[in-house]
Every structure is written in structure tokens, then in C-alpha cells.
Scaffold this active site. Sequence first.
Site, PDB file in Angstrom:
ATOM      1  N   LYS A  81     -44.440  69.319 -34.326  1.00  0.00           N
ATOM      2  CA  LYS A  81     -43.006  69.495 -34.053  1.00  0.00           C
ATOM      3  C   LYS A  81     -42.813  70.297 -32.770  1.00  0.00           C
ATOM      4  O   LYS A  81     -43.752  70.917 -32.271  1.00  0.00           O
ATOM      5  CB  LYS A  81     -42.346  70.204 -35.245  1.00  0.00           C
ATOM      6  CG  LYS A  81     -42.881  71.605 -35.517  1.00  0.00           C
ATOM      7  CD  LYS A  81     -42.375  72.155 -36.856  1.00  0.00           C
ATOM      8  CE  LYS A  81     -42.944  73.547 -37.125  1.00  0.00           C
ATOM      9  NZ  LYS A  81     -42.627  74.031 -38.480  1.00  0.00           N
ATOM     10  N   MET A 111     -34.718  85.165 -13.363  1.00  0.00           N
ATOM     11  CA  MET A 111     -34.757  83.771 -13.822  1.00  0.00           C
ATOM     12  C   MET A 111     -36.016  83.052 -13.340  1.00  0.00           C
ATOM     13  O   MET A 111     -36.651  82.316 -14.087  1.00  0.00           O
ATOM     14  CB  MET A 111     -33.510  83.036 -13.316  1.00  0.00           C
ATOM     15  CG  MET A 111     -33.406  81.615 -13.860  1.00  0.00           C
ATOM     16  SD  MET A 111     -32.015  80.716 -13.171  1.00  0.00           S
ATOM     17  CE  MET A 111     -30.643  81.567 -13.915  1.00  0.00           C
ATOM     18  N   ARG A 133     -34.923  77.627 -47.714  1.00  0.00           N
ATOM     19  CA  ARG A 133     -34.657  77.053 -46.398  1.00  0.00           C
ATOM     20  C   ARG A 133     -34.500  75.538 -46.522  1.00  0.00           C
ATOM     21  O   ARG A 133     -33.436  75.007 -46.277  1.00  0.00           O
ATOM     22  CB  ARG A 133     -35.792  77.436 -45.434  1.00  0.00           C
ATOM     23  CG  ARG A 133     -35.503  77.075 -44.009  1.00  0.00           C
ATOM     24  CD  ARG A 133     -36.640  77.453 -43.068  1.00  0.00           C
ATOM     25  NE  ARG A 133     -37.842  76.657 -43.297  1.00  0.00           N
ATOM     26  CZ  ARG A 133     -38.876  76.644 -42.469  1.00  0.00           C
ATOM     27  NH1 ARG A 133     -38.883  77.397 -41.378  1.00  0.00           N
ATOM     28  NH2 ARG A 133     -39.927  75.894 -42.732  1.00  0.00           N
ATOM     29  N   TYR A 158     -33.564  93.736 -10.237  1.00  0.00           N
ATOM     30  CA  TYR A 158     -32.200  93.887 -10.766  1.00  0.00           C
ATOM     31  C   TYR A 158     -32.036  95.215 -11.499  1.00  0.00           C
ATOM     32  O   TYR A 158     -32.925  95.634 -12.249  1.00  0.00           O
ATOM     33  CB  TYR A 158     -31.884  92.765 -11.751  1.00  0.00           C
ATOM     34  CG  TYR A 158     -31.534  91.444 -11.131  1.00  0.00           C
ATOM     35  CD1 TYR A 158     -30.463  91.328 -10.246  1.00  0.00           C
ATOM     36  CD2 TYR A 158     -32.275  90.307 -11.430  1.00  0.00           C
ATOM     37  CE1 TYR A 158     -30.143  90.095  -9.694  1.00  0.00           C
ATOM     38  CE2 TYR A 158     -31.959  89.082 -10.879  1.00  0.00           C
ATOM     39  CZ  TYR A 158     -30.888  88.976 -10.001  1.00  0.00           C
ATOM     40  OH  TYR A 158     -30.572  87.769  -9.456  1.00  0.00           O
TER      41      TYR A 158
HETATM   42  C1  LIG Z   1     -43.820  74.573 -39.018  1.00  0.00           C
HETATM   43  C2  LIG Z   1     -44.238  74.178 -40.381  1.00  0.00           C
HETATM   44  C3  LIG Z   1     -45.605  74.051 -40.703  1.00  0.00           C
HETATM   45  C4  LIG Z   1     -46.697  74.521 -39.780  1.00  0.00           C
HETATM   46  O1  LIG Z   1     -46.750  75.933 -39.870  1.00  0.00           O
HETATM   47  P1  LIG Z   1     -47.770  76.823 -39.047  1.00  0.00           P
HETATM   48  O2  LIG Z   1     -47.484  78.199 -39.503  1.00  0.00           O
HETATM   49  O3  LIG Z   1     -47.449  76.618 -37.614  1.00  0.00           O
HETATM   50  O4  LIG Z   1     -49.150  76.356 -39.386  1.00  0.00           O
HETATM   51  C5  LIG Z   1     -45.925  73.519 -41.939  1.00  0.00           C
HETATM   52  N1  LIG Z   1     -44.969  73.186 -42.834  1.00  0.00           N
HETATM   53  C6  LIG Z   1     -43.651  73.339 -42.570  1.00  0.00           C
HETATM   54  C7  LIG Z   1     -42.648  72.957 -43.601  1.00  0.00           C
HETATM   55  C8  LIG Z   1     -43.246  73.851 -41.350  1.00  0.00           C
HETATM   56  O5  LIG Z   1     -41.940  74.003 -41.090  1.00  0.00           O
END
Ligand SMILES: *Cc1c(COP(=O)(O)O)cnc(C)c1O
Length: 345
Positions: free
Chosen positions: A33, A290, A128, A242
Site C-alpha cells: 500500500k 521547502m 478501525r 527562516y
Molecule cells: C499496513 C497494514 C499491514 C502491514 O503492517 P506493517 O506494520 O507495515 O507490517 C498489515 N495489515 C493491515 C491491515 C495493515 O493496515
Amino acid sequence: MSTGRLIIDLDAVVANWRSLDAMTNCKTAAVVKANGYGLGAANVAKALFKEGVRQFFVAVVEEAEVIRAELGPKPEINVFSGHMKGDTDAVRELRLTPMINSVDQLTRHLETLPDHPFGVQLDTGMNRLGMEINEWAAVAEVALAQRPKLVMSHLACADEPDHPMNPYQLAQFRKMTDGISVPRSLAATGGILLGPEYHFDLTRPGIGLYGGLPYAEAQPVVELDLPVVQIRDVAEGEVVGYGNSWQASRPSRIATVSGGYADGIIRMLSDRTRLYHGETPCPLVGRVSMDLLTIDVTDLTEEPAKLTLIGPQQSVDDLAADARTIGYEILTQLGARYQRKTFGK
Ligand SMILES: *Cc1c(COP(=O)(O)O)cnc(C)c1O
């Protein structure tokens, strides 16, 4: 070369996957992801596919397109956010496996794409994503009759091995899934390290592949070098950057390097980290802007052409600690402006 150079080692990603896979007796997927945690989902997925990985996870269907295009029809691409309104065409056309999170999603999936593969995500306390215990009890029979590919949940505190949330979630997951004949998955990187009772049939590492904590033994995957644009002498008492936030307490040499918060070098790092010339640390002084950083190179004996922000002397997690954040955030913010050099596999 006027932008930073981000070097991504796919052989290290593959080696990390192999080591994590060797810690379990079950299958090991790969989470790609957020563009492969910022490192390039297509390249990462291709390297892992060559290594034999056949199950990938993305957060949302939009992220799956590039992976399906790269890898063809073979691998399973699972979607954590499930089957949302508007996802149906993509789920069908890209042959995705949504992890169904609610009764609403289950209804949508079975009505719009009957016979299309899916998985189920259960909430075991993180609150979640996923169905809660009562929801699951109400629809489990219907869902299981459709033979889901996977039933999964996610641990909230797996990076803290002694946290009581871990055995609590494990017990909840078992309570919700013991006795079903569908493959189960609970562990991401942290869960793999918790031990075999957390592994079930499939693990889902992300951060460990990319060289980040909690997998302390991971091989580093990225290096980031920033070119020096100019170097100037600053007299004692003069200020830099800055807000005049840094003042020279001695006659100093200041290198201005290309890279800033637009490149993911977050502003929180102002006055809090260092870049390296070989093994010599050079403090970042004044505010991150930036596009530029100002670095105190007074103690160097030569004029550097570039300085290293992430490399052998300073890991992604070291930088994250300086920034009061986690390696995940540093990686996923790595900028689009860098010259990216990906090697290996
Ligand atoms: C992001 C995620 C993972 C991977 O988690 P890591 O801590 O990066 O290994 C696995 N399962 C779910 C549901 C996630 O959101």
C-alpha cells in the site's frame, strides 16, 4: 544533479521478505500500500513476485491498478478497505479480492458481484476496520457459505511485545474464527515477531520488507543523498535561515543542500538531525525550508559535493526518532522530486 538521489535496494526488500517468511510455517504475503511504503509499488511487487510472492495487499482499489498491470493475472491482490461504493467495476475488472469490513459491504459485494472472491476483515479491538463480534455472529453463516478466501484481523500494539492488547486480540480472533475452514491471518510485521501462535495461515508484513522497525534485523533498503548547492562562511553571531532560528557561536561554514519539507524532510527535523559526509556527522542548523536545508560543515576538512541523510550512519528509524515520528511516516513521505535509482531484481 540538482535534486536528491534516492537509492532503493530491491534485493534488500526481497531478502527481508525471505527472512520474515522463514520465521513462520505459513504463507507470507506482501503489503504494498501507499506506493510500496513510498518506494514504488510496481518495482517492489515485481521483485517480490519473481521471488514467488503470490498474495499482495493494498489499502484501496485505486492502488491495485499499477500492480495488476505489472504482474498480470496470477497474484491475488487483496484490498484492506474492502468493497466500497464505486469500487465494483475495479474489483471486477482488476480481479481484486476485497476484505469485507461490514454488513453493508458484504451486501454490496454479494449483490453486485456474486461468485467474485472476497475476504472478511474482523475487528478484534482496534476499532478501525472490520466487523465487530456481534456483526460477525449475525452474518458469519451467510458469509462462510460463500467460501471467503481469507478471514483476517489486525493488531493494534504488535510493536510492543509485552502489551496485554496482543493476547487479548489473539483470544478475540480465536473466539471469532476457531473451527472455520477458511485461511486466517492476524500478523503484520510486528505480529510475525510475536511468535507462532500469531501466525495462522498467512502473514502480511509491510514495514519489515522496507527495512523498518519493529523488524530490527531488517536489511536497510533506502539511501538518500542530497547535493550541496553552495557553501558559505558565516561569522560568529550571524544567523541562518527562516526566523533567524540558528546563530553561529563560532566562525562557521554552512552548506546549503537541495531537499526540504516538500521532499518529505519534515520541518520537525529543524535543528534536530544531521547529515553525514562519510562517517562525519554535520548538524542540520536552522529551519528546514521547502526546498533547502542548511548544514554546519565547519568541521569537515574538504568541501562536500553531497551529504547523506539516510544511509549507513543513519537509518530511517534514526531519522524518525529525531522527527518524533515513526519510520513508516518518513518512508511514505519520501518525495516525488528525488532522482530515484532502483536496483536489484
Ligand atoms: C499496513 C497494514 C499491514 C502491514 O503492517 P506493517 O506494520 O507495515 O507490517 C498489515 N495489515 C493491515 C491491515 C495493515 O493496515
